[in-house]
Design a protein around this motif. Sequence first.
Motif, PDB file in Angstrom:
ATOM      1  N   PRO A 247      16.032 -56.248 -29.093  1.00  0.00           N
ATOM      2  CA  PRO A 247      16.776 -57.254 -28.320  1.00  0.00           C
ATOM      3  C   PRO A 247      16.338 -57.336 -26.855  1.00  0.00           C
ATOM      4  O   PRO A 247      16.555 -58.358 -26.198  1.00  0.00           O
ATOM      5  CB  PRO A 247      18.230 -56.776 -28.415  1.00  0.00           C
ATOM      6  CG  PRO A 247      18.257 -55.823 -29.547  1.00  0.00           C
ATOM      7  CD  PRO A 247      16.909 -55.191 -29.589  1.00  0.00           C
ATOM      8  N   GLU A 262      21.115 -48.333 -23.040  1.00  0.00           N
ATOM      9  CA  GLU A 262      20.566 -49.158 -24.115  1.00  0.00           C
ATOM     10  C   GLU A 262      20.847 -48.537 -25.479  1.00  0.00           C
ATOM     11  O   GLU A 262      21.040 -49.254 -26.469  1.00  0.00           O
ATOM     12  CB  GLU A 262      19.056 -49.333 -23.903  1.00  0.00           C
ATOM     13  CG  GLU A 262      18.736 -50.171 -22.662  1.00  0.00           C
ATOM     14  CD  GLU A 262      17.301 -50.056 -22.192  1.00  0.00           C
ATOM     15  OE1 GLU A 262      16.888 -50.904 -21.379  1.00  0.00           O
ATOM     16  OE2 GLU A 262      16.594 -49.120 -22.632  1.00  0.00           O
ATOM     17  N   ALA A 265      24.324 -49.594 -26.263  1.00  0.00           N
ATOM     18  CA  ALA A 265      24.575 -51.042 -26.298  1.00  0.00           C
ATOM     19  C   ALA A 265      24.967 -51.500 -27.707  1.00  0.00           C
ATOM     20  O   ALA A 265      24.443 -51.015 -28.708  1.00  0.00           O
ATOM     21  CB  ALA A 265      23.341 -51.794 -25.834  1.00  0.00           C
ATOM     22  N   LYS A 266      25.918 -52.416 -27.750  1.00  0.00           N
ATOM     23  CA  LYS A 266      26.369 -52.957 -29.037  1.00  0.00           C
ATOM     24  C   LYS A 266      25.835 -54.373 -29.211  1.00  0.00           C
ATOM     25  O   LYS A 266      26.108 -55.249 -28.398  1.00  0.00           O
ATOM     26  CB  LYS A 266      27.893 -52.943 -29.118  1.00  0.00           C
ATOM     27  CG  LYS A 266      28.482 -51.534 -29.146  1.00  0.00           C
ATOM     28  CD  LYS A 266      29.985 -51.570 -29.314  1.00  0.00           C
ATOM     29  CE  LYS A 266      30.559 -50.150 -29.391  1.00  0.00           C
ATOM     30  NZ  LYS A 266      32.023 -50.146 -29.588  1.00  0.00           N
ATOM     31  N   ASN A 267      25.054 -54.561 -30.234  1.00  0.00           N
ATOM     32  CA  ASN A 267      24.517 -55.880 -30.564  1.00  0.00           C
ATOM     33  C   ASN A 267      24.142 -55.889 -32.038  1.00  0.00           C
ATOM     34  O   ASN A 267      24.376 -54.912 -32.746  1.00  0.00           O
ATOM     35  CB  ASN A 267      23.314 -56.229 -29.666  1.00  0.00           C
ATOM     36  CG  ASN A 267      22.225 -55.159 -29.709  1.00  0.00           C
ATOM     37  OD1 ASN A 267      21.704 -54.819 -30.765  1.00  0.00           O
ATOM     38  ND2 ASN A 267      21.883 -54.597 -28.540  1.00  0.00           N
ATOM     39  N   GLY A 268      23.554 -56.948 -32.496  1.00  0.00           N
ATOM     40  CA  GLY A 268      23.246 -57.082 -33.915  1.00  0.00           C
ATOM     41  C   GLY A 268      22.031 -56.305 -34.374  1.00  0.00           C
ATOM     42  O   GLY A 268      21.682 -56.369 -35.562  1.00  0.00           O
ATOM     43  N   TYR A 269      21.389 -55.559 -33.450  1.00  0.00           N
ATOM     44  CA  TYR A 269      20.169 -54.838 -33.809  1.00  0.00           C
ATOM     45  C   TYR A 269      20.254 -53.330 -33.586  1.00  0.00           C
ATOM     46  O   TYR A 269      19.511 -52.583 -34.222  1.00  0.00           O
ATOM     47  CB  TYR A 269      18.979 -55.388 -33.016  1.00  0.00           C
ATOM     48  CG  TYR A 269      18.545 -56.759 -33.476  1.00  0.00           C
ATOM     49  CD1 TYR A 269      17.629 -56.912 -34.506  1.00  0.00           C
ATOM     50  CD2 TYR A 269      19.056 -57.903 -32.883  1.00  0.00           C
ATOM     51  CE1 TYR A 269      17.222 -58.168 -34.941  1.00  0.00           C
ATOM     52  CE2 TYR A 269      18.658 -59.173 -33.301  1.00  0.00           C
ATOM     53  CZ  TYR A 269      17.751 -59.292 -34.328  1.00  0.00           C
ATOM     54  OH  TYR A 269      17.367 -60.539 -34.758  1.00  0.00           O
ATOM     55  N   ASN A 270      21.110 -52.892 -32.691  1.00  0.00           N
ATOM     56  CA  ASN A 270      21.139 -51.476 -32.324  1.00  0.00           C
ATOM     57  C   ASN A 270      21.723 -50.640 -33.454  1.00  0.00           C
ATOM     58  O   ASN A 270      22.940 -50.589 -33.666  1.00  0.00           O
ATOM     59  CB  ASN A 270      21.956 -51.276 -31.051  1.00  0.00           C
ATOM     60  CG  ASN A 270      21.835 -49.851 -30.517  1.00  0.00           C
ATOM     61  OD1 ASN A 270      21.315 -48.952 -31.186  1.00  0.00           O
ATOM     62  ND2 ASN A 270      22.315 -49.638 -29.307  1.00  0.00           N
ATOM     63  N   THR A 273      24.574 -47.875 -32.845  1.00  0.00           N
ATOM     64  CA  THR A 273      25.984 -48.220 -32.646  1.00  0.00           C
ATOM     65  C   THR A 273      26.535 -49.065 -33.789  1.00  0.00           C
ATOM     66  O   THR A 273      27.647 -49.592 -33.697  1.00  0.00           O
ATOM     67  CB  THR A 273      26.161 -48.979 -31.321  1.00  0.00           C
ATOM     68  OG1 THR A 273      25.333 -50.150 -31.326  1.00  0.00           O
ATOM     69  CG2 THR A 273      25.797 -48.103 -30.141  1.00  0.00           C
ATOM     70  N   GLU A 279      20.684 -57.399 -37.998  1.00  0.00           N
ATOM     71  CA  GLU A 279      20.896 -58.770 -38.452  1.00  0.00           C
ATOM     72  C   GLU A 279      19.624 -59.495 -38.852  1.00  0.00           C
ATOM     73  O   GLU A 279      19.676 -60.539 -39.502  1.00  0.00           O
ATOM     74  CB  GLU A 279      21.615 -59.581 -37.373  1.00  0.00           C
ATOM     75  CG  GLU A 279      20.824 -59.769 -36.094  1.00  0.00           C
ATOM     76  CD  GLU A 279      21.627 -60.506 -35.032  1.00  0.00           C
ATOM     77  OE1 GLU A 279      21.030 -61.385 -34.388  1.00  0.00           O
ATOM     78  OE2 GLU A 279      22.819 -60.206 -34.846  1.00  0.00           O
TER      79      GLU A 279
END
Length: 338
Positions: A247, A262, A265-270, A273, A279
Amino acid sequence: MPQDARSRSRRRAPARRSRGPRVLLVAALLAVCALAGGWWLWAGPGPATKDMSIVVPEGATLSRAATDLEKAGAIHSRALFLCFAKLLGEGDSIRAGEYRIAPGTSARRILAMLQEGKTRQRLVTVPEGMPSILVAEALAKAPGLSGEARTPAEGSVLPDSYAYVRDEPRAAVLVRMQKAMTDYLAKAWSTRDKGLIVTTPREAIILASIVEKETGKPAERTTVAAVYANRLKAGMPLQADPTIIYPITKGKPLGRRILQSEVRAKNGYNTYTMRGLPEGPIANPGRASIDAVLHPAASKALYFVADGSGGHVFAETYAQHQANVAKWYAIRRARGEM
């Protein structure tokens, strides 16, 4: 006429008749020399002193091509080229395209190239694991292509070397790259092992892109694929570092260490977490990584860490993994990296 005059006339007559065979002999020798010289210009080394590219437009005649070849310095004579082409060219038509003329290529060989359609092959290469943003850059930089190509969807391009011809649209080359992936994935998916954790071709590509980024050793791919499959089955986070980077850079090298912020970090790839697959793919995986995901090793390993030789050491338990990590840290300290 006086008798002595008639005698002189008769004596001179044979001299006049003897010139005929001599003239014919000279003419024959000249013809042979001319033919030999013409053949040398046709079949002997051509005048090109360096590599050159000649483009034969669609619908161009042999006469038009000969004019262009003479202007470029690829043949000695347009007229001679056409003459021998008609005599010895077997009547085959020439084909459009870009042709590479090497130094010294004979006119005879050039005609054969034009008739056989042996056009110059240019290549654009997509290495295994190249992200789509770099695929778009590679297409943009490829010389001789025309137009523009959008950045393809991540994971939609099959890594390989793709041939193209001059003035071919970039978008057309990209379509071939994506069709190659579609075709290969369909074939590979049809022969997959039973009981896989991935349930769709898209999930296979996502996991294969992670495997691609995690190891450069071909022999390790199936074991790395098994580790991630085992983690998914156990409900554990994948904890794959490359998914943290994606990301941030869209797959380009980070150029530094990953920051703790990093990692959290919360997202659709990490995948540190989150649980499950990210995704989407994080690169364009090659055939070997796709095959590894669809035919993983029979391993119970849940962990792996670098072994200092460019590969990894695998472990089934966390205790074993911690011991392996300690060895890796010792190697790094000895190298002055910690």
